[in-house]
Write an enzyme that holds these catalytic residues in place. Structure first.
Site, PDB file in Angstrom:
ATOM      1  N   CYS A   1       0.756  -1.051   0.028  1.00 50.05           N
ATOM      2  CA  CYS A   1      -0.009   0.039   0.003  1.00 50.05           C
ATOM      3  C   CYS A   1       0.923   1.243   0.046  1.00 50.05           C
ATOM      4  O   CYS A   1       1.398   1.699   1.106  1.00 50.05           O
ATOM      5  CB  CYS A   1      -0.728   0.055   1.068  1.00 50.05           C
ATOM      6  SG  CYS A   1      -2.083   1.421   1.321  1.00 50.05           S
TER       7      CYS A   1
ATOM      8  N   HIS B   1       6.440  -3.521  -3.585  1.00 50.10           N
ATOM      9  CA  HIS B   1       6.308  -3.210  -2.225  1.00 50.10           C
ATOM     10  C   HIS B   1       6.679  -1.724  -2.173  1.00 50.10           C
ATOM     11  O   HIS B   1       7.937  -1.378  -2.503  1.00 50.10           O
ATOM     12  CB  HIS B   1       6.726  -4.204  -1.044  1.00 50.10           C
ATOM     13  CG  HIS B   1       6.301  -3.928   0.083  1.00 50.10           C
ATOM     14  ND1 HIS B   1       4.956  -4.732   0.719  1.00 50.10           N
ATOM     15  CD2 HIS B   1       6.557  -3.231   1.194  1.00 50.10           C
ATOM     16  CE1 HIS B   1       4.776  -4.169   2.010  1.00 50.10           C
ATOM     17  NE2 HIS B   1       5.699  -3.379   2.119  1.00 50.10           N
TER      18      HIS B   1
END
Length: 351
Positions: free
Chosen positions: A26, A240
Site C-alpha cells: 500500500c 512493495h
C-alpha cells in the site's frame, strides 16, 4: 479496510505510524507514515485503528495545504487529478522502473501524488556499470521494454526449435536445405537483427535472473549517494512500498509489519544488504542485537564513485569516443500495460 496504529518515538518526539494489514502493499501507507514522522499530519495516540477513508482524507487535506488554493484551470485540474488518484493508492501501483537511476520511473498519472507532496520515490534496481555489455543494453531501458524484448527472444527460440523438429521429422539435417522450393524448412540465412535479438535476449534473461530481488549492489550504493541526511523517501522494491529514512550516514526502512505492532523496540530496519540479511533498530536508531557498526555510506561511497568512473572510462574506450564527445542518454519507455514484478519474500515481510 482498516489499519492498526502503532505509537513510537521519533527523534525524541512521540508520534504514531500506520501498520501494514494483510491486504498487501500500500503506497498510501508509506506516504502517510512519512507525513506523520514529518509532523505534517497527526493522528491521536489514543486511536488504535484507522479506516482507509479516514486516512485518505487526512492525506488529501495535507495535499490541499501543500498545493494551496488557486482558481487557475491547471491548478484545479491538478487538485482533482491527485484527489481522484489517492483512493487507488490503497491497492498498490503499477510502476515501470528505468534501470538508469534510482529515481527513474516511466511517468504515470499516479506519480503526481508524490510530486504534489514533494516526496521522492526511489528504487534500487540498477544495472552494474562494470558489466559493459549488459549496461550498454539495459542501462536506459525500462522493465516493460526488457520484458517485451525477452518475449521476442523466447518466441524466436521456440520457433527455431520447432523448425529443427520439422527438419528432423523430414529427415533433413538441422538447418539444411530442402529439395523443393516450397518446403517450409528451406534454409534462410539469419538476419543481423535476429543475431542481435539472440544476443540481447540472453543478456536480458541473465540480468533478470541474477537480480530477481530487484535490488542490486550498485543500486544500494546509488541510494546512499542520492539520499541526504534526515531525508525521507518511498522505497519501491518487488511491488512493495517502504518508508525510507537517511540518518547519520545510514539508510533505514520503517518496520510496519503487523507482527511487530506490540513490539515498541522494533522500529527500523537497516538497509545495508541486498539479500534481506538486515538488522533491526530501535526508535533511537540503535541496533537491537549488537553494537552499531560504522556507517555503510562512509565505507562504500568511494566504491560507488569508482564504479561510476570505471563505467565512464569503459564506455569511452568501447565506443572510441573522446571525453569531449557528446553523449545521449534517453530514458526508456514502457510498452502496453505495465507488467507487475513478482513479489519476493523478505526476512521481515511487510517492511
Amino acid at each position: 479496510m482498516e489499519f492498526c496504529v502503532k505509537p513510537i518515538n521519533f527523534l525524541g518526539r512521540p508520534c504514531v505510524i500506520i501498520c501494514q494489514n494483510q491486504n498487501g502493499p500500500c503506497p498510501l501507507l508509506a506516504i502517510a507514515n512519512i507525513l506523520l514522522l514529518q509532523d505534517k499530519i497527526s493522528i491521536s495516540s489514543d486511536v488504535s485503528i484507522i479506516s482507509l477513508a479516514e486516512l485518505t482524507q487526512i492525506v488529501a487535506n495535507a495535499i490541499l495545504e501543500k498545493i494551496g488554493q488557486s482558481s487557475l484551470p491547471e491548478h484545479v485540474k491538478l487538485v482533482e487529478s491527485v484527489l481522484n488518484i489517492l483512493p487507488k493508492l490503497a491497492r498498490g501501483l503499477d510502476l515501470n522502473v528505468i534501470f538508469s537511476g534510482v529515481n527513474k520511473f516511466e511517468f504515470t498519472e499516479e506519480l503526481s501524488v508524490f510530486d504534489a507532496l514533494g516526496i521522492q520515490l526511489l528504487h534500487g534496481w540498477i544495472c552494474d556499470p562494470n558489466d559493459i555489455p549488459a549496461s550498454a543494453l539495459i542501462g536506459n531501458l525500462s522493465y516493460n521494454h526488457l520484458i517485451f524484448r525477452l518475449v521476442e527472444y523466447k518466441s524466436l527460440s521456440l520457433a527455431r526449435k520447432e523448425a529443427e523438429a520439422e527438419d528432423n521429422t523430414a529427415g533433413l539435417p538441422i538447418g539444411g536445405e530442402s529439395e523443393g522450393p516450397d518446403s517450409k524448412s528451406a534454409k534462410v540465412e539469419p538476419k543481423k537483427d535476429i543475431h542481435e535479438l539472440r544476443r540481447d535476449g540472453a543478456l536480458i534473461e541473465k540480468f533478470l535472473a541474477d537480480t530477481a530481488g530487484q535490488f542490486t549492489y550498485p543500486g544500494m550504493l546509488a541510494l546512499y549517494s542520492t539520499m541526504q541526511d534526515r531525508q525521507f523517501a518511498v522505497f519501491f522494491r518487488n511491488n512493495h512500498f517502504s518508508t525510507m529514512y537517511f540518518y547519520n550516514g545510514q539508510l533505514f526502512t520503517l518496520i510496519t509489519d503487523l507482527g511487530y505492532l506490540h513490539e515498541p523496540s522494533v522500529v527500523w530496519e537497516l538497509l545495508d544488504h541486498i539479500d534481506g540479511n538486515s538488522e533491526f533498530y530501535n526508535e533511537l536508531f540503535e541496533p537491537l542485537a549488537s553494537a552499531q557498526s560504522p556507517g555503510f555510506a562512509e565505507r562504500h561511497l568511494q566504491e560507488f564513485a569508482a564504479l561510476a568512473s570505471s563505467s565512464a572510462t569503459s564506455t569511452l574506450q568501447s565506443t572510441g569516443s573522446s571525453p569531449s564527445s557528446p553523449t545521449s542518454a534517453s530514458a526508456g519507455s514502457g510498452i502496453g500495460g505495465t507488467i507487475a514484478a513478482p513479489p519476493l519474500a523478505r526476512k521481515a515481510s511487510g517492511v
